[in-house]
Design a protein around this motif. Structure first.
Motif, PDB file in Angstrom:
ATOM      1  N   ALA A 160       0.820  -1.209   0.000  1.00 54.43           N
ATOM      2  CA  ALA A 160       0.000   0.000   0.000  1.00 54.43           C
ATOM      3  C   ALA A 160       0.855   1.261   0.000  1.00 54.43           C
ATOM      4  CB  ALA A 160      -0.928  -0.002   1.214  1.00 54.43           C
ATOM      5  N   GLU A 161       2.022   1.197   0.651  1.00 48.96           N
ATOM      6  CA  GLU A 161       2.899   2.373   0.727  1.00 48.96           C
ATOM      7  C   GLU A 161       3.360   2.820  -0.650  1.00 48.96           C
ATOM      8  OE1 GLU A 161       4.263   5.406   2.002  1.00 48.96           O
ATOM      9  OE2 GLU A 161       4.344   4.167   3.813  1.00 48.96           O
ATOM     10  N   GLU A 162       3.956   1.921  -1.395  1.00 51.87           N
ATOM     11  CA  GLU A 162       4.508   2.297  -2.699  1.00 51.87           C
ATOM     12  C   GLU A 162       3.448   2.330  -3.800  1.00 51.87           C
ATOM     13  OE1 GLU A 162       7.145   3.532  -3.796  1.00 51.87           O
ATOM     14  OE2 GLU A 162       8.699   3.242  -2.303  1.00 51.87           O
ATOM     15  N   LEU A 163       2.387   1.564  -3.646  1.00 57.78           N
ATOM     16  CA  LEU A 163       1.338   1.561  -4.654  1.00 57.78           C
ATOM     17  C   LEU A 163       0.414   2.761  -4.508  1.00 57.78           C
ATOM     18  CD1 LEU A 163       0.189  -0.100  -7.022  1.00 57.78           C
ATOM     19  CD2 LEU A 163      -1.172  -1.386  -5.362  1.00 57.78           C
ATOM     20  N   GLU A 164       0.470   3.400  -3.340  1.00 59.32           N
ATOM     21  CA  GLU A 164      -0.383   4.560  -3.041  1.00 59.32           C
ATOM     22  C   GLU A 164      -1.868   4.174  -3.070  1.00 59.32           C
ATOM     23  OE1 GLU A 164       0.320   7.328  -1.807  1.00 59.32           O
ATOM     24  OE2 GLU A 164       2.421   7.732  -2.244  1.00 59.32           O
ATOM     25  N   VAL A 165      -2.179   3.181  -2.249  1.00 53.82           N
ATOM     26  CA  VAL A 165      -3.582   2.824  -2.033  1.00 53.82           C
ATOM     27  C   VAL A 165      -3.827   2.800  -0.533  1.00 53.82           C
ATOM     28  CG1 VAL A 165      -3.806   1.493  -4.156  1.00 53.82           C
ATOM     29  CG2 VAL A 165      -3.102   0.343  -2.062  1.00 53.82           C
ATOM     30  N   ASP A 166      -5.085   2.886  -0.154  1.00 57.35           N
ATOM     31  CA  ASP A 166      -5.426   2.808   1.253  1.00 57.35           C
ATOM     32  C   ASP A 166      -5.360   1.353   1.706  1.00 57.35           C
ATOM     33  OD1 ASP A 166      -5.882   5.532   1.314  1.00 57.35           O
ATOM     34  OD2 ASP A 166      -8.014   5.324   0.815  1.00 57.35           O
ATOM     35  N   LEU A 167      -4.806   1.145   2.881  1.00 52.88           N
ATOM     36  CA  LEU A 167      -4.620  -0.206   3.390  1.00 52.88           C
ATOM     37  C   LEU A 167      -5.940  -0.964   3.477  1.00 52.88           C
ATOM     38  CD1 LEU A 167      -2.449  -2.125   4.425  1.00 52.88           C
ATOM     39  CD2 LEU A 167      -2.802  -1.218   6.717  1.00 52.88           C
ATOM     40  N   LYS A 168      -6.996  -0.252   3.820  1.00 51.35           N
ATOM     41  CA  LYS A 168      -8.307  -0.899   3.959  1.00 51.35           C
ATOM     42  C   LYS A 168      -8.843  -1.394   2.623  1.00 51.35           C
ATOM     43  CE  LYS A 168     -10.811   3.506   3.658  1.00 51.35           C
ATOM     44  NZ  LYS A 168     -11.313   3.282   2.313  1.00 51.35           N
ATOM     45  N   ASP A 169      -8.284  -0.914   1.529  1.00 47.23           N
ATOM     46  CA  ASP A 169      -8.776  -1.289   0.210  1.00 47.23           C
ATOM     47  C   ASP A 169      -8.035  -2.476  -0.391  1.00 47.23           C
ATOM     48  OD1 ASP A 169     -10.633   0.751   0.285  1.00 47.23           O
ATOM     49  OD2 ASP A 169      -9.288   2.201  -0.652  1.00 47.23           O
ATOM     50  N   ILE A 170      -7.089  -3.046   0.357  1.00 51.91           N
ATOM     51  CA  ILE A 170      -6.374  -4.221  -0.137  1.00 51.91           C
ATOM     52  C   ILE A 170      -7.057  -5.484   0.372  1.00 51.91           C
ATOM     53  CG2 ILE A 170      -4.223  -5.548  -0.007  1.00 51.91           C
ATOM     54  CD1 ILE A 170      -2.670  -3.037  -0.106  1.00 51.91           C
ATOM     55  N   GLN A 171      -7.329  -6.381  -0.530  1.00 53.21           N
ATOM     56  CA  GLN A 171      -7.904  -7.682  -0.185  1.00 53.21           C
ATOM     57  C   GLN A 171      -6.783  -8.711  -0.216  1.00 53.21           C
ATOM     58  OE1 GLN A 171     -11.729  -8.899  -1.998  1.00 53.21           O
ATOM     59  NE2 GLN A 171     -10.588 -10.655  -2.796  1.00 53.21           N
ATOM     60  N   VAL A 172      -6.746  -9.587   0.783  1.00 54.27           N
ATOM     61  CA  VAL A 172      -5.686 -10.588   0.866  1.00 54.27           C
ATOM     62  C   VAL A 172      -6.273 -11.982   0.711  1.00 54.27           C
ATOM     63  CG1 VAL A 172      -3.750 -11.463   2.222  1.00 54.27           C
ATOM     64  CG2 VAL A 172      -4.437  -9.063   2.442  1.00 54.27           C
ATOM     65  N   SER A 173      -5.651 -12.782  -0.136  1.00 50.35           N
ATOM     66  CA  SER A 173      -6.030 -14.185  -0.295  1.00 50.35           C
ATOM     67  C   SER A 173      -4.775 -15.036  -0.160  1.00 50.35           C
ATOM     68  CB  SER A 173      -6.670 -14.444  -1.659  1.00 50.35           C
ATOM     69  OG  SER A 173      -7.888 -13.743  -1.793  1.00 50.35           O
ATOM     70  N   PHE A 174      -4.919 -16.231   0.421  1.00 53.56           N
ATOM     71  CA  PHE A 174      -3.773 -17.122   0.523  1.00 53.56           C
ATOM     72  C   PHE A 174      -3.514 -17.785  -0.822  1.00 53.56           C
ATOM     73  CE2 PHE A 174      -5.183 -17.276   5.064  1.00 53.56           C
ATOM     74  CZ  PHE A 174      -4.045 -16.676   5.591  1.00 53.56           C
ATOM     75  N   ALA A 175      -2.267 -17.776  -1.229  1.00 50.77           N
ATOM     76  CA  ALA A 175      -1.891 -18.434  -2.474  1.00 50.77           C
ATOM     77  C   ALA A 175      -1.749 -19.935  -2.233  1.00 50.77           C
ATOM     78  CB  ALA A 175      -0.567 -17.871  -2.982  1.00 50.77           C
ATOM     79  N   ALA A 186       0.110   9.793  -7.859  1.00 55.52           N
ATOM     80  CA  ALA A 186      -0.852   8.806  -7.378  1.00 55.52           C
ATOM     81  C   ALA A 186      -1.146   9.039  -5.906  1.00 55.52           C
ATOM     82  CB  ALA A 186      -0.309   7.395  -7.580  1.00 55.52           C
ATOM     83  N   ALA A 187      -2.406   8.814  -5.531  1.00 55.18           N
ATOM     84  CA  ALA A 187      -2.809   8.926  -4.126  1.00 55.18           C
ATOM     85  C   ALA A 187      -4.126   8.192  -3.936  1.00 55.18           C
ATOM     86  CB  ALA A 187      -2.955  10.385  -3.703  1.00 55.18           C
ATOM     87  N   SER A 188      -4.226   7.396  -2.884  1.00 55.28           N
ATOM     88  CA  SER A 188      -5.461   6.702  -2.488  1.00 55.28           C
ATOM     89  C   SER A 188      -6.138   5.967  -3.639  1.00 55.28           C
ATOM     90  CB  SER A 188      -6.446   7.700  -1.873  1.00 55.28           C
ATOM     91  OG  SER A 188      -5.912   8.251  -0.685  1.00 55.28           O
ATOM     92  N   GLY A 189      -5.340   5.257  -4.425  1.00 51.03           N
ATOM     93  CA  GLY A 189      -5.907   4.446  -5.487  1.00 51.03           C
ATOM     94  C   GLY A 189      -6.334   5.221  -6.705  1.00 51.03           C
TER      95      GLY A 189
END
Length: 736
Positions: A100-115, A168-171
């Motif tokens: 999220a830091e380098e991609l410039e998105v809000d942490l709450k907007d990242i979805q995580v799935s196990f590979a 870029a900022a917040s997606g």
């Protein structure tokens, strides 16, 4: 483990499976138009554009070896496929925080799935050695920054403006002069067709908005509202349930069994003998299959088994340490590290100028809160696994080898883990589930009881240490350490003629620069007890011996223990840590014999120093008043997670130092559950004050390095207060 890692790293890009872009998206369960980026493992830094929203007529594109990858769909949803297990250490949050830091998105907007387990797609997936962040963070930063730059370039192209006028900022990508903006979802198709930039500037630490900032873990709500799926929660259609009665002596076999009462239990459908691979031997048991876990457990209780326990030794704990002591008194061992002539210097020194002491550390169980469990579905020439698994590729290799199928035919799906500490990086329980499913021809979940887990192992090995040293003019002139215990090296290719490669874990490398005569050796010792990695591996026992002995040498030299370490650790980073530890603990103003102890250890590229303060209880015994911990882990992500991991390490270290151990009587494990393997309670836990050293060095581990210094710091504190030297763990605080 090292052999497996080496073996897994030998797969080349050419050996990777090739998929079309269309099929790759389909296999991932994602939309047809997206930007997905990944990087090679282990070399990293080769950013590639894999997906572009194209049609069924797309050209084929090679599937590359990915360590981690990001997917951004046309709605702007960012999905991270986490290649490592989440077992409480915080990778489920820390990895998205980096992205999220380098991609410039809000942490709450990242979805995580196990590979799923696939070394060709995700590289090494073993969660151990505190390696997730330290092994991936540079690549993750570059990957995320690359994706951001491509999105910004796509927006600039669409607006026909200079890319330098966009950010870029917040997606979103925003055009500074006009204020126009587009969200990432509107740009992914165009961005995916761009050539990734070769040079990607990363943010300086001073510009971080998320990294190095405390934030609430994104997995906490899942784990508190019940939506997180742990291994025990997982269900698949038509699944049966099984428990196994295993030989309590671990290497015994089944002579016969009577299942007449078991088959009377409602829900029990089948009973049969099963074999499970444990390192290079086999463990036998009897599987009870039912339509529910409860029925399987009740059927197991009704089962009658006659065991054959011949042809192997039934060892007891006193005999283990007697043999280790005997070996240490008569053997020099296999030299792991040497400089100067320590034996000659020690032999020539007068009796009052040298120390010769023995330290003993116990066997320990992992006791993860979620007992061992696994689901397997044998499908002919393939098998699919679901469960709390730390090392999917090791599971694939073990099942593939024993069942003579390609590892690619073993699909491993990871769930959340309710604690692992190394136990769930082993292959025995998935192997057993696969064997039972193959016998049934149906999917089955095998659940171990707490007693199964406690009495079957594998365990942290109990190790004895003989430490000899000579002090001259206030400095260490010679130091000689020999350790004797079972090696956590279970692969058949291990060369027993070579010393334990982990013999110096926990011992700070700068010591070698100031001790002119030094040797560390491994005295070979083997038993029929299965042993395995345990949180911080050898550093958890080595640290106790090394740092307790350093303290004894400091006393012999008549020097303050912390100052003695400063003199023998000629390293600027360690000096900064010592300065911080000294300041926060009030070390210089502590007074004489007030119950302060110190220890500094190294583990997985991080250095941790701890000061423990103890005091007398009026009614007898000693209590721990406070622990000060300073960690230098280099580059780091989330201070809250670091604090939690160090605090958790202290709790686990306290249990291993003063509350519990695994003992054996006639080949049987004595401790069966929490009632006789006591864990620290809230009242036992002291306040822990954690401090993080800020620097720009490479990242070290966090999940394990906080454990090794606690036991020696505690023992040294007891000596400072009482004059009693603790050389065997565990010891009772109530009886000191």
């Amino acid at each position: 483990m090292k052999d497996s890692l080496k073996r897994n790293s030998q797969y080349s890009q050419e050996e990777a499976t090739r998929l079309s872009r269309k099929n790759f998206l389909k296999a991932a369960g994602l939309g047809s138009a997206a930007l997905a980026l990944g990087f090679y493992f282990p070399a990293g830094a080769h950013i590639v554009n894999i997906l572009a929203g194209e049609t069924a007529a797309d050209n084929e594109a090679p599937l590359v070896s990915l360590n981690a990858w990001i997917h951004i769909d046309t709605n702007g949803q960012v999905t991270l496929f986490d290649h490592r297990a989440e077992m409480g250490q915080g990778s489920y949050h820390s990895v998205p925080q980096i992205i999220a830091e380098e991609l410039e998105v809000d942490l709450k907007d990242i979805q995580v799935s196990f590979a799923p387990g696939n070394r060709n797609e995700y590289g090494g997936q073993i969660t151990g050695g505190s390696s997730t962040i330290r092994g991936s963070y540079k690549k993750l930063l570059k990957l995320s920054a690359t994706a951001r730059m491509m999105l910004v370039q796509a927006a600039a192209n669409q607006w026909k403006v200079d890319v330098s006028t966009c950010y870029a900022a917040s997606g979103h990508v925003i055009h500074k002069p006009s204020g126009k903006k587009l969200h990432y979802g509107q740009l992914v198709v165009a961005a995916s067709k761009l050539q990734p930039p070769k040079e990607v500037p990363l943010k300086p630490v001073s510009e971080y908005k998320l990294i190095r900032k405390a934030s609430r873990r994104i997995d906490t709500p899942l784990k508190t509202n019940g939506s997180a799926v742990f291994g025990l929660d997982k269900r698949i259609p038509d699944m049966l349930f099984a428990t196994v009665e295993r030989n309590p002596r671990m290497r015994g076999t089944v002579r016969s069994f009577d299942d007449s009462d078991t088959m009377k239990v409602k829900g029990v459908t089948k009973v049969f003998k099963v074999r499970m691979k444990v390192f290079n031997t086999w463990r036998e048991g009897v599987a009870v299959v039912a339509d529910s876990t409860w029925a399987a457990m009740q059927g197991k209780k009704a089962l009658k088994v006659e065991w054959d326990d011949s042809n192997f030794e039934h060892i007891s704990t006193p005999e283990i340490y007697r043999r280790q002591k005997e070996l240490l008194s008569g053997q020099e061992g296999l030299i792991f590290q040497t400089q100067g002539n320590p034996s000659e210097v020690i032999t020539a020194a007068s009796t009052d100028a040298k120390l010769d002491v023995l330290y003993e550390t116990p066997y320990q169980s992992h006791y993860a809160m979620e007992p061992v469990n696994c689901i397997a579905h044998w499908k002919g020439d393939t098998v699919e696994i679901w469960g709390p698994i730390q090392a999917p590729e090791m599971v694939q290799d073990a099942i593939a080898q024993e069942f003579s199928i390609p590892w690619q035919n073993v699909k491993v799906n990871m769930t959340f883990l309710g604690g692992g500490f190394g136990r769930k990086a082993f292959m025995d329980y998935p192997f057993e589930a696969a064997a039972i499913s193959k016998e049934l021809g149906k999917p089955v979940q095998v659940v171990w009881t707490r007693e199964d887990d406690a009495t079957q192992g594998p365990y942290r090995p109990g190790i004895s240490y003989r430490c000899e040293g000579v002090v001259k003019a206030g400095k260490i002139e010679a130091m000689k350490v020999r350790l004797c215990g079972q090696n956590i090296g279970h692969f058949s290719s291990n060369d027993r003629s070579k010393p334990n490669g982990s013999a110096s874990e926990g011992f700070l490398k700068p010591y070698t620069q100031s001790i002119p005569h030094l040797s560390i050796a491994d005295v070979t010792f083997e038993l029929p007890i299965p042993v395995l990695w345990w949180r911080s591996v050898y550093a958890s026992t080595n640290g106790f011996a090394y740092e307790s002995f350093i303290d004894e040498l400091a006393v012999a030299a008549g020097t303050d223990p912390l100052e003695f370490r400063r003199q023998h650790l000629p390293d600027e980073r360690v000096h900064k840590l010592i300065d911080k530890l000294e300041a926060v603990s009030g070390w210089k103003s502590r007074g004489t014999n007030k119950g302060y102890g110190v220890a500094i250890t190294e583990c997985f590229n991080s250095t941790v120093g701890q000061v423990v303060k103890v005091s007398r209880i009026p009614e007898g015994g000693i209590k721990i008043d406070k622990v000060w911990a300073v960690i230098d882990c280099g580059w780091y992500v989330n201070p809250d997670i670091i604090h939690a991991q160090v605090e958790g390490s202290v709790a686990m270290g306290l249990g291993a130092a003063a509350l519990h151990e695994v003992t054996f009587t006639d080949g049987l494990v004595d401790q069966k559950n929490f009632y006789d393997y006591n864990m620290p309670r809230i009242a036992d836990m002291p306040p822990v004050e954690v401090h993080i050293i800020d620097n720009a060095e490479d990242a070290g581990g966090v999940g394990e390095p906080g454990l090794p210094p606690f036991a020696p710091a505690l023992a040294n504190a007891v000596y400072d207060l009482s004059g009693k030297r603790i050389r065997r763990l565990p010891f009772s605080l109530a009886s000191v």
